[in-house]
Motif scaffolding. Structure first.
Motif, mmCIF file in Angstrom:
data_model
loop_
_atom_site.group_PDB
_atom_site.id
_atom_site.type_symbol
_atom_site.label_atom_id
_atom_site.label_comp_id
_atom_site.label_asym_id
_atom_site.label_seq_id
_atom_site.Cartn_x
_atom_site.Cartn_y
_atom_site.Cartn_z
ATOM 1 N N GLU A 110 0.846 -1.188 0.000
ATOM 2 C CA GLU A 110 0.000 0.000 0.000
ATOM 3 C C GLU A 110 0.881 1.238 0.000
ATOM 4 O OE1 GLU A 110 -2.494 0.043 3.420
ATOM 5 O OE2 GLU A 110 -3.402 -1.892 2.971
ATOM 6 N N ILE A 111 0.307 2.344 -0.412
ATOM 7 C CA ILE A 111 0.994 3.627 -0.347
ATOM 8 C C ILE A 111 0.287 4.477 0.708
ATOM 9 C CG2 ILE A 111 1.621 5.725 -1.599
ATOM 10 C CD1 ILE A 111 3.119 3.287 -2.575
ATOM 11 N N ASP A 112 1.040 4.963 1.675
ATOM 12 C CA ASP A 112 0.518 5.867 2.698
ATOM 13 C C ASP A 112 0.634 7.281 2.127
ATOM 14 O OD1 ASP A 112 -0.008 7.533 4.819
ATOM 15 O OD2 ASP A 112 1.352 6.520 6.211
ATOM 16 N N PRO A 113 -0.483 7.929 1.764
ATOM 17 C CA PRO A 113 -0.410 9.244 1.130
ATOM 18 C C PRO A 113 0.242 10.308 2.017
ATOM 19 C CG PRO A 113 -2.703 8.518 1.313
ATOM 20 C CD PRO A 113 -1.851 7.458 1.917
ATOM 21 N N ALA A 114 0.181 10.139 3.317
ATOM 22 C CA ALA A 114 0.771 11.129 4.212
ATOM 23 C C ALA A 114 2.296 11.071 4.177
ATOM 24 C CB ALA A 114 0.281 10.909 5.646
ATOM 25 N N ASN A 115 2.841 9.892 3.975
ATOM 26 C CA ASN A 115 4.296 9.746 4.001
ATOM 27 C C ASN A 115 4.907 9.398 2.648
ATOM 28 O OD1 ASN A 115 4.446 10.169 6.794
ATOM 29 N ND2 ASN A 115 3.827 8.047 7.164
ATOM 30 N N ILE A 119 3.979 0.740 2.178
ATOM 31 C CA ILE A 119 3.791 -0.082 3.373
ATOM 32 C C ILE A 119 3.593 -1.505 2.894
ATOM 33 C CG2 ILE A 119 2.331 -0.549 5.368
ATOM 34 C CD1 ILE A 119 1.545 2.407 5.308
ATOM 35 N N GLN A 120 4.453 -2.413 3.324
ATOM 36 C CA GLN A 120 4.361 -3.801 2.909
ATOM 37 C C GLN A 120 3.717 -4.609 4.016
ATOM 38 O OE1 GLN A 120 8.191 -5.024 1.492
ATOM 39 N NE2 GLN A 120 8.442 -3.159 0.318
ATOM 40 N N GLN A 123 5.038 -4.603 7.477
ATOM 41 C CA GLN A 123 5.049 -3.307 8.162
ATOM 42 C C GLN A 123 3.655 -2.836 8.547
ATOM 43 O OE1 GLN A 123 6.881 -1.105 5.030
ATOM 44 N NE2 GLN A 123 8.929 -1.268 5.919
ATOM 45 N N ALA A 124 2.616 -3.514 8.019
ATOM 46 C CA ALA A 124 1.246 -3.080 8.286
ATOM 47 C C ALA A 124 0.877 -3.404 9.732
ATOM 48 C CB ALA A 124 0.288 -3.767 7.326
#
Length: 125
Positions: A110-115, A119-120, A123-124
């Protein structure tokens, strides 16, 4: 050169969906499927060298698309490189006319738009 049957598989696209425990399958043939033809998909467990441990299967629609469920998916990571084997069998009538296989690892990214950092799975939260 490779000798191919008159009706044969030309491409195979696999799209894992970890959240739904499925693999989207799109298979392409060299010509439209005749009415008596079908494409059967089987998914074999990671490490299954004999083809005995099938964990999912599906019959694709006339356009060559479908979803194969995967029971209790084992995720791929560098520490645990779980690779499934996906097998597509093309049948015309009651005869198998072609076969295509591909390895597949299941992983969610996933892509965390804030950072703006991927995120794999490991790491979730």
């Amino acid at each position: 050169l490779e000798l191919r049957p008159a009706l044969h598989l030309t491409n195979l696209w696999l799209t894992p969906d970890v959240a739904q425990s499925t693999i989207g399958v799109a298979a392409q043939c060299n010509q439209p499927l005749p009415a008596n033809a079908a494409i059967q998909v089987s998914v074999f467990a990671p490490g299954d060298e004999t083809g005995d441990e099938k964990v999912g299967d599906a019959t694709l629609d006339a356009a060559g698309n479908g979803l194969a469920p995967v029971a209790n998916p084992a995720l791929w990571s560098p520490e645990s490189p779980n690779l499934y084997q996906v097998e597509c069998l093309l049948h015309a009538g009651d005869q198998q006319v072609d076969r295509m296989t591909a390895p597949l690892g299941l992983r969610r990214v996933e892509i965390d738009p804030a950072n703006i950092v991927p995120i794999q799975d490991d790491q979730a939260a």
